[in-house]
Each structure stands twice: as C-alpha cells, then as structure tokens.
Design a protein around this motif. Structure first.
Motif, PDB file in Angstrom:
ATOM      1  N   ALA A 200       0.797  -1.224   0.000  1.00 17.27           N
ATOM      2  CA  ALA A 200       0.000   0.000   0.000  1.00 17.27           C
ATOM      3  C   ALA A 200       0.829   1.274   0.000  1.00 17.27           C
ATOM      4  O   ALA A 200       0.301   2.379  -0.004  1.00 17.27           O
ATOM      5  CB  ALA A 200      -0.931  -0.006   1.205  1.00 17.27           C
ATOM      6  N   LEU A 201       2.113   1.121   0.037  1.00 19.63           N
ATOM      7  CA  LEU A 201       2.975   2.299   0.154  1.00 19.63           C
ATOM      8  C   LEU A 201       2.940   3.109  -1.143  1.00 19.63           C
ATOM      9  O   LEU A 201       3.281   2.604  -2.202  1.00 19.63           O
ATOM     10  CB  LEU A 201       4.406   1.861   0.449  1.00 19.63           C
ATOM     11  N   PRO A 202       2.558   4.356  -1.073  1.00 18.54           N
ATOM     12  CA  PRO A 202       2.520   5.173  -2.292  1.00 18.54           C
ATOM     13  C   PRO A 202       3.902   5.730  -2.633  1.00 18.54           C
ATOM     14  O   PRO A 202       4.864   5.500  -1.900  1.00 18.54           O
ATOM     15  CB  PRO A 202       1.563   6.305  -1.910  1.00 18.54           C
ATOM     16  N   LEU A 203       3.945   6.468  -3.710  1.00 16.59           N
ATOM     17  CA  LEU A 203       5.197   7.119  -4.063  1.00 16.59           C
ATOM     18  C   LEU A 203       5.550   8.145  -3.000  1.00 16.59           C
ATOM     19  O   LEU A 203       4.664   8.644  -2.283  1.00 16.59           O
ATOM     20  CB  LEU A 203       5.032   7.818  -5.418  1.00 16.59           C
ATOM     21  N   ALA A 205       6.165  11.197  -3.116  1.00 16.63           N
ATOM     22  CA  ALA A 205       5.488  12.483  -3.205  1.00 16.63           C
ATOM     23  C   ALA A 205       4.088  12.413  -2.602  1.00 16.63           C
ATOM     24  O   ALA A 205       3.555  13.418  -2.105  1.00 16.63           O
ATOM     25  CB  ALA A 205       5.413  12.926  -4.658  1.00 16.63           C
ATOM     26  N   ASP A 206       3.503  11.209  -2.672  1.00 22.64           N
ATOM     27  CA  ASP A 206       2.123  11.089  -2.217  1.00 22.64           C
ATOM     28  C   ASP A 206       2.010  10.674  -0.756  1.00 22.64           C
ATOM     29  O   ASP A 206       0.910  10.492  -0.245  1.00 22.64           O
ATOM     30  CB  ASP A 206       1.394  10.037  -3.072  1.00 22.64           C
ATOM     31  N   ILE A 207       3.112  10.507  -0.126  1.00 23.83           N
ATOM     32  CA  ILE A 207       3.054   9.991   1.241  1.00 23.83           C
ATOM     33  C   ILE A 207       2.462  11.022   2.195  1.00 23.83           C
ATOM     34  O   ILE A 207       2.868  12.168   2.214  1.00 23.83           O
ATOM     35  CB  ILE A 207       4.462   9.568   1.728  1.00 23.83           C
ATOM     36  N   ASP A 208       1.523  10.562   2.936  1.00 23.31           N
ATOM     37  CA  ASP A 208       0.995  11.380   4.027  1.00 23.31           C
ATOM     38  C   ASP A 208       1.746  10.955   5.282  1.00 23.31           C
ATOM     39  O   ASP A 208       1.648   9.812   5.723  1.00 23.31           O
ATOM     40  CB  ASP A 208      -0.512  11.110   4.178  1.00 23.31           C
ATOM     41  N   PRO A 209       2.497  11.856   5.840  1.00 21.85           N
ATOM     42  CA  PRO A 209       3.366  11.443   6.957  1.00 21.85           C
ATOM     43  C   PRO A 209       2.586  10.892   8.138  1.00 21.85           C
ATOM     44  O   PRO A 209       3.151  10.175   8.959  1.00 21.85           O
ATOM     45  CB  PRO A 209       4.095  12.728   7.338  1.00 21.85           C
ATOM     46  N   GLU A 210       1.341  11.183   8.223  1.00 22.95           N
ATOM     47  CA  GLU A 210       0.611  10.710   9.385  1.00 22.95           C
ATOM     48  C   GLU A 210      -0.231   9.478   9.079  1.00 22.95           C
ATOM     49  O   GLU A 210      -0.942   8.994   9.953  1.00 22.95           O
ATOM     50  CB  GLU A 210      -0.288  11.831   9.905  1.00 22.95           C
ATOM     51  N   TYR A 213       0.682   2.889   6.251  1.00 18.78           N
ATOM     52  CA  TYR A 213       0.662   2.205   4.969  1.00 18.78           C
ATOM     53  C   TYR A 213       1.028   0.729   5.090  1.00 18.78           C
ATOM     54  O   TYR A 213       0.843  -0.030   4.166  1.00 18.78           O
ATOM     55  CB  TYR A 213       1.643   2.870   3.995  1.00 18.78           C
ATOM     56  N   PHE A 214       1.624   0.362   6.181  1.00 23.11           N
ATOM     57  CA  PHE A 214       2.200  -0.979   6.270  1.00 23.11           C
ATOM     58  C   PHE A 214       1.287  -1.955   6.982  1.00 23.11           C
ATOM     59  O   PHE A 214       0.583  -1.596   7.919  1.00 23.11           O
ATOM     60  CB  PHE A 214       3.532  -0.959   7.027  1.00 23.11           C
TER      61      PHE A 214
END
Lengths: 771, 162
Positions: A200-203, A205-210, A213-214
C-alpha cells in the motif's frame, strides 16, 4: 567462502567455551552450589550454541539444543525441582551436546541413537512441566533464534503456529501506539517471524506522513491460544485489521532462510535501537525525521515504539520483507546472524534479528576472564631458544670477567650479578608462556568418570584438586591418555560395586580423587580411589601364572604392587569394555616415562590405591646429571637415575668375553661403559676409577652406566639433533653448556639396548658403508 | 637472448638466460673449490666441536651456532682427502640445503666470484674418484680451476632424501 569458514571456525571455538561453561555450571549444580546466575550461564551457553548452529543449518544440533534449552528454561523458571535424576539427565545431555558439536565440527554424522534417547527424556521432562510455561515470560525471553525448529518440535510439544495478519490504521499511530509494541509482545510468546507488507505504500510524493501504509504478517509458533494473541491487541482492536489463523505446523512459511553477511557494527546499533527502544534509536531515527530523507534511509528495517508512523520503517519501500524471529539474545557473544542486516536494501530483504531481552543484551556475559592472545607455538619456541642462548652467553661473559681479573666487589661484577638475575627471571617468564593449567585436561574428566561409572555399574564421585597447576603445553597434551587410562582403571578395578561397598561399611558412592601440584620443580599428579586396594595375592598369582616372576621370588608389598606395570599384566578376569585390553598399566608407564616422568603406586588393602605421576614441568628443559666420559661431557636425564656409587674392584665381574657385570646388593647388572659405547674411548675404562650410575629403564629393568666422573646436576635446555643431523644411537638430544659447547643428552634406554646388541653394529665403519 | 640459450643448451645444464652466478670460493689443501652463494648462510671461524658417536668419520661433530646444534662436515674427508688440521685460518661455511643447516669445515675462504654461467663446464668423468660425487661443475677463472661443490650431496641423509 573463506570468511564463512572463518565464522564457522569461530563458532566452534566459542562452542567449546560454551560447553565448558555449561558443564561447569551443571557440576556446580550437582554439588548444590548453583545459584540463579549459574543456571542462567548454562542456559545462555546452550542457547548460544543453538543460535549459532541454526545459522549453519546444523539441524540435529539445533534440535537437541532446543530441547535441552527448553528443559533448562523450566529449571530456570523454577518449574522443575532439580533432583538428582534431573541433574544427571542434564549432565548427560551436555555430553551429548558436546558430541553433536564435535560431529558437526568434523563434518561427521553424529551417532544419533544416544542423543535421540536423551531427546525423548528431555521432552518428557518438559511435557510434565506447566504447559503455560512459555507465556509467562520475564524479559528473559529465551526463544530460539533459529530455523525450522517450529517444524521439528511444534507438533510434539503441543505447539501451534498462528498466522496473524495485522494492519494498523492511521488512528492507531495517532493514539500514540506503535506496531512494534505489539510485535515485540508477540515475540515473547513463541517462535516468531514477521513480514512487512508494503503493497500500500505510495510514491514518496504522495506519502501522508501521518498515515499508516504498512501491514504485517506474523507467523507465531508456541504453546498458546488464539485468545492469548488477541489479548495483545486488546486495546487497539478497533484501530487495526486483525486476523488470526491457526496454521498447520509444517507450514513451509514457518521456516526461513538465514543469510550470513558481514556483521556490521552500524547495523547492529540500528537493530539494537529498534529492538530495545533505547535512546540510541532516537539518535538513529533522528536522521530520518525529515520527510525528504525518507527515501534515502535504507536499511532501517523496522519501526520503533517511540516514533510516529513515519518512522524509518515506512521510509524504505525496498525493505519489504522483514523477517524476524523472536527470542532474546545473549549479548554479542553469538556468532549468529543477528547482525546481518545489510544496509543495501536490494541485497537481502529477509533478515533475522534477535528480539531484545534487555537484561541479556545489556550484560556482557562473562566479561574478560583474563585476556589472552593466540600465538604461533614456533614463535614462542624461538623466543625460548633465544633466551636460553642469552643465559648461556651471560654465564660465559661473567666467567670471562672473572678470568680477566675483575674482583667480585667491583661495579662490573655487581652489574653482572644483576644481569644474571634478570636473565633468569626472563627465562622463567618465557618458559611460563608455554605453561598451561592442567585444567584443560581435568575438565574432561567428569564426563569420563560419568561414562565409565555408568558402564561399570558403579557410583563414583570425582574430586579434582589443583587444576590451576601449570605445566608445559606438550606435556598437557600427552597427559590426557595415561590419565584417562588410570581413571578407568581406578573405577573399573579399584572401586567396588555399590553393594560390596555397603558390605564393607563404605558409602555406596566411591570417590576418585585427582590432584595436581608442583613439588620440587616437577608436577605431581595423583589419582586415588577409596576402593578395595590391590589384592596382592591375586596380583602375585597372576604374575607367576604369566611367567612374569618366578614362583620362588620373595617380593615386598611394594614390588607386588608394581607388578601391574609389567607388560602383559592384566588383572581383569574378564575383558571388560573399559580396561583389560591387555595394554594395561605398562602402556601408561611407558607414555609417562617418554615424557621424562615416573609413575608409582601405593595401595592399602580395603582403603584404596593411589597412583602418583611425577612429570617434568617442561619438555624444553630437562633435569640432568652432568657427567664426563672419555674427554667429553654428557648429560644423563635425572629422571632415569636411581642412585650413583663408586664401585669396589670386587663388585665388578667379567662375564663372557668383553661384558662386565656389577654386583649391586647381590643383583648382577650389566655394566655399560658409556665412553666406550659412544666411541669416546678406545679401551674399557677402569670401573674403580669412575662412577657407576644406576639407571632404571622404561620397562623397569636396571642397568649400570660407567662414567669417569660427575660434574653436577643442572637444568639443561633440550635441543634436537635430528633437525639438522639425524638419529644418533643412544643419544636423545643435545644441549649447550655454560661454556657454549654442545653436550649430548643420553637416551638411556636406547643406549642399553645398543650395548646388548653386538657392538659391531654400531661401528662407524659399518654405518658409513651403509650410507 | 636466443644466442645465449643456444650456447648454454649445448652441454651445460640449461639455465635461464646466461645469468651471472656468485660463488664462495675456498681452499682445501692446495685445491680450490666453491659453493653457490645462495646456499651459504654465513661464514664463521673454527670452533671446537663435540664428537658425535657412531658418526661417519667425515662428520666432525656438533657446534653451537647461537643456540642451534649444528653438525659440521669435514669437507676434506668427505672428498676423500686427509682430515683438516684446524688452524686459526680454518673456516666453517654454514650452508643450507633442503631445510637442513650444517657447517662445512674448510681450510680457508679465498673470495667471492661472480661467474658467467658459460664459464661452467661439467666435470670430467673420472670414475673411482670420491670427490666426483660432490662436484657438479668445474670452472676456469684466470687460470685457476675451481670445482663447484653440490651441497645437497654433502650430508648423507640429504643425499638419501634427494
């Protein structure tokens, strides 16, 4: 491959150390001197062996160590009372473990019959203990660090393997929880393996730090219920997806590969940080604090309790599968794959790490118990040679100084004295390098005694003393065989059966006492038993029957006792598995004499016998009597000499043509003219002008050596004559005397043999012709 | 290069490219001998030796070479001459062959020679001469004749091993 081999070697070296510690600990237990620390030490030892063995795929070893370890764990958690049977079981297990290690080291297939039987016994012990054992942990979570154990043991020990799919929601992290907390908790419950699902880990640039995903897939094997697992997630059930499936134990996923890579301190640091949640990890994670750096932070494999979801864990897409076996780690002592995480993500996504029992990791087990270095023996010997030379030159120099007319009180003479003292000290210190405590031999004895006692059906207690007595390494190596033989003898022949002992009013358990100590420059080793003592009539009868003594001979008790050293003498009426192979005590005597030692026996009927071995402290130095024959100086090993005498003319008789005999207290001994035999003299010397040295040979025969005079006794450094020249009949070596000249050291046995053969065979002319 | 090779290939033992060899030259009686400098460890004066029992007559005895027990061969006797009468000028050449160190007692060392290998020739085949066994080559330098001693064969046990 070489690196691998080196690691392997280190593993076995450490195994040897661990085994010693295990046995020492167990013995302390037997003596009732064990405390918690001891048990922990034993446990750690077995655990470490298992851990390392797993890394090298030594399955048999792993399996056994695991079972052993489990039992020890029961003991440690005080769920088992260590009764006598139990202690014996553990001791035998330690022996079997050591066999398995040896087999693995030599690449042999171990004889599994013994270990399998023990395995069953061990498992029986575990089975009877509290089934819930595993769950109640105390930070000492000693779980296997290794492969395949679950498949080997899961079913039998009533273990189940669960597959736990755990996917935290954002909320879980938002509520200041951390996935690692749960994973760590799970790791204490059994054999664990974790895979991180990074689908589920996005690129970047698209990561929402909060955001989270894992997901994690956990395979957990242990004696536990699904409810136990669910309990771990009790407080976050609503904040995550959780699925718990009981899987079959032979699930292929349950085993995983451990790859060995170069241990890397930096990785170790990171791993420890991750596992322990200590301050270190904050430092380690600091670098990853900024989003921009996430993608670059490779190799930080797992999350951390104290960091937010954007912890290093999620920063590395490539680090997709983090396998993790649970279990604690006994500090840094294990050569196992615990440090193998490689910073390059592509290289090895599957990594095994030990879970941190903090107590263990933080404690350097067995801190430097005396620092040692390994040095090539040749270098030491070279040093010894040089120091020997130094001593000789120092003596020569002092002599010259005196010859040159220096008075004893002048400064130079005082200086020489100081120099002499220093060189002597130097020599002693250098000799001490080769010296080792006899402990290395003694520590093999408990096992020997156990095994022999078991076969012989006797109960034996071994008492050792003076194991720190130091002897030359070479002697230690050669001491093992005769000592083994004598102990076997003491148990097999010396001690009575428990029943007989009770009848004789002795405790059922016999005692074999082995002690070592230094006496007047020699090492004395005594092996005593409290058995029946030597049955003198029986010994005498056998000796007569075998034609070793004449029936008419009047023998003293002492002489009868010493008959057992005669070649071909064996008192065992039936040939037992242990001793009585016909190579009895005469072999022992020979091997000891070849070391320049002697062995004697004293015995008291009904009270026991005692063998006393006396050995030189070193083979590099020999106690010699300096004698002259012809015009040459010769050294006779002091250990061979019985007495010296000045013969009267009436005591020497001619026998046949050339041979002469000497009458020593009504025994006629061959008189060997050393000067003549070595070719230092053409005509036989006059016995009444010389000195006769009575020697005893390895077979107990005596002979008389005729020399011109005795100069004195001295320790001499033994030099080989064979390296640069070859064998010389009757000469065992050479030494360098104070005047710098070479003197030969007699090989008395060979000399006497030579003298018996026709004198012509030693004629230089024949030798030359043969060449 | 090819020239040298053809030259040396005719009779002498073939050696790599016409190199220069160094020899330690010494005297026994009136005759001159030499040994390959590569097999010489050191040269030292005469020191009295301890006789070795049952040794062949050419083995003079043991001396102490800084802690090593060193057998000494009287090279004169080994070659079938009369034994060397040790004088102040007598010299022990410490040689090494096949890992074995031993001394050669000679009457005196004269010089070190650098010789082109073309100067070496096989010894004339005189059967029945003891010395022939230990001489690998002879050379002629400025009118002197020197025989090259093959140290490998001087010590009996080495001769057997080799």
């Amino acid at each position: 491959m070489d690196a691998m081999e080196a690691i392997r070697q280190t593993f076995f070296e450490e195994c040897a150390e661990q085994l010693v510690e295990v046995e020492t600990g167990l013995l302390a237990f037997q003596d009732g001197e064990a405390d918690d620390e001891t048990i922990d030490g034993v446990f750690r030892g077995v655990h470490s062996i298992k851990g390392g063995a797993g890394a090298f795929h030594l399955d048999a070893l792993v399996a056994f160590a695991h079972a052993f370890e489990t039992v020890l764990d029961e003991l440690r958690s005080k769920r088992i009372e260590p009764d006598e049977t139990f202690v014996r079981l553990t001791l035998r297990s330690a022996d079997a473990l050591s066999d398995l290690v040896a087999a693995a080291r030599d690449g042999e297939t171990a004889d599994t019959a013994k270990s399998d039987a023990l395995l069953a016994e061990l498992e029986a012990v575990t089975g009877s203990a509290d089934e819930k054992a595993e769950a109640d942990e105390d930070g000492f979570a000693f779980q296997p660090v290794t492969v395949d154990v679950s498949t080997l043991f899961g079913a039998e020990a009533g273990e189940t393997t669960y597959t736990i799919a755990f996917r935290p929601h954002d909320k879980l992290y938002a509520r200041a929880n951390d996935s690692m907390t749960f994973l760590r908790e799970l790791s204490t419950m059994g054999e664990m393996q974790v895979t991180c699902d990074t689908e589920a880990l996005p690129l970047l640039a698209d990561i929402d730090p909060e955001a989270a995903y894992f997901g994690f897939v956990v395979t957990l094997t242990g004696t536990l219920e699904a409810e136990d697992i669910r309990a771990v997630f009790e407080f976050v059930e609503d904040d995550c997806e959780l699925q718990i499936d009981a899987a079959s134990t032979d699930d292929a996923d349950a085993s995983f590969e451990m790859e060995l890579a170069t241990p890397d301190e930096a990785d170790l640091l990171v791993l420890q940080a991750m596992l322990d949640g200590t301050d270190q990890d904050e430092e380690a994670i600091e670098a990853t604090d900024e989003h921009a750096s996430f993608a670059d932070t490779e190799g930080v494999g797992a999350g951390d309790p104290d960091t937010a979801p954007e912890s290093a864990l999620e920063s590395d897409p490539a680090q997709s599968g983090i396998s993790r076996s649970s279990g604690s780690e006994a500090g840094k002592r294990e050569p196992e794959p615990s440090r193998q995480q490689d910073p390059e993500p592509a290289k090895d996504p599957s990594v095994s790490t030990p879970a941190g029992g903090k107590k263990e990791a933080g404690k350097p087990t067995k801190a430097a118990a005396g620092q040692t270095i390994r040095v090539d023996l040749d270098r030491v010997d070279r040093l010894i040679d040089l120091v020997g030379e130094l001593v000789i030159h120092q003596v020569m120099l002092s002599q010259r100084a005196v010859e040159a007319g220096l008075t004893r009180t002048c400064d130079v003479a005082t200086g020489f004295e100081e120099l002499e003292q220093l060189t002597r000290e130097l020599q002693d210190s250098v000799m001490a390098i080769r010296a080792q405590p006899v402990k290395s031999v003694f520590q093999r004895l408990p096992r020997l005694v156990r095994e022999v006692a078991e076969i012989a059906g006797k109960r034996v207690r071994l008492v050792t003393q003076g194991e720190w007595t130091e002897v030359d390494k070479t002697i230690i190596e050669k001491l093992s065989d005769p000592l083994t033989h004598m102990i076997r003898n003491a148990i097999d022949h010396g001690l009575e059966t428990p029943e007989d002992r009770v009848v004789a009013g002795k405790p059922e358990e016999g005692t074999v006492r082995v002690s070592a100590g230094q006496r007047s420059g020699r090492i004395v080793i005594e092996i005593g038993d409290d058995g029946a003592g030597i049955k003198r009539d029986k010994v005498r009868d056998i000796a007569i029957e075998k034609g070793l003594v004449s029936p008419a001979a009047k023998l003293t008790d002492d002489e009868i006792d010493n008959l057992i050293f005669m070649p071909g003498f064996s008192t065992a009426s039936g040939v037992s598995e242990l001793s009585g192979r016909g190579v009895g005590m005469d072999v022992v005597r020979q091997s000891i004499q070849s070391l320049g030692g002697r062995v004697t026996i004293t015995s008291e009927p009904g009270k026991g016998s005692k063998f006393t071995m006396s050995l030189p402290l070193t083979l590099a130095v020999l106690d010699g009597m300096i004698v002259t024959a012809g015009d040459e100086t010769i050294v006779v090993p002091l250990s061979m000499i019985v007495e010296t005498m000045r013969p009267k003319a009436t005591e020497v008789r001619r026998f046949g043509g050339e041979a002469r005999l000497i009458n020593v207290r009504d025994r006629f001994l061959p008189l060997i003219d050393v000067g003549l035999l070595l070719g230092y003299r053409d005509r036989p010397g006059d016995p009444t002008a010389g000195v006769v040295i009575l020697v005893e040979m390895e077979n107990g025969d005596r002979a008389a050596l005729l020399v011109d005079g005795i100069q004195g006794q001295r320790q001499v450094v033994i030099k080989s004559t064979e390296t640069n020249y070859g064998m010389i009949p009757g000469v065992g070596g050479a030494t360098i005397l104070g005047d710098g000249r070479v003197a030969l050291i007699l090989d008395v046995d060979r000399l006497v043999t030579c003298s018996r053969e026709a004198g012509h065979s030693l004629d230089p002319a024949t030798l030359q012709a043969a060449e | 290069m090819p020239d040298t090779l053809t030259q040396s290939a005719d009779q002498n033992e073939p050696r790599a490219g016409g190199a220069l060899q160094e020899f330690v030259a010494f005297r026994i009686g009136a005759q001159e001998f030499c040994v390959d400098i590569m097999s010489v460890r050191e040269i030292r004066g005469f020191s009295p030796a301890t006789p070795i029992p049952h040794a062949p007559s050419f083995v003079h005895g043991f001396i102490n070479l800084r802690g090593t027990v060193l057998p000494i061969v009287d090279l004169a006797q080994r070659l079938g001459f009369a034994p060397i009468e040790p004088t102040e000028r007598s010299v022990t050449i410490v040689a090494l062959a096949h890992g074995v160190v031993f001394g050669l007692l000679v009457d005196g060392v004269s010089d070190i020679l650098t010789v082109d290998e073309s100067a070496l020739q096989p010894p004339p085949d005189i059967t029945g001469e003891v010395a022939r066994r230990f001489i690998s080559e002879v050379m002629s330098i400025d009118g002197r004749m020197l025989s090259v001693i093959d140290v490998d064969h001087v010590m009996p046990q080495l001769a057997g091993a080799a």
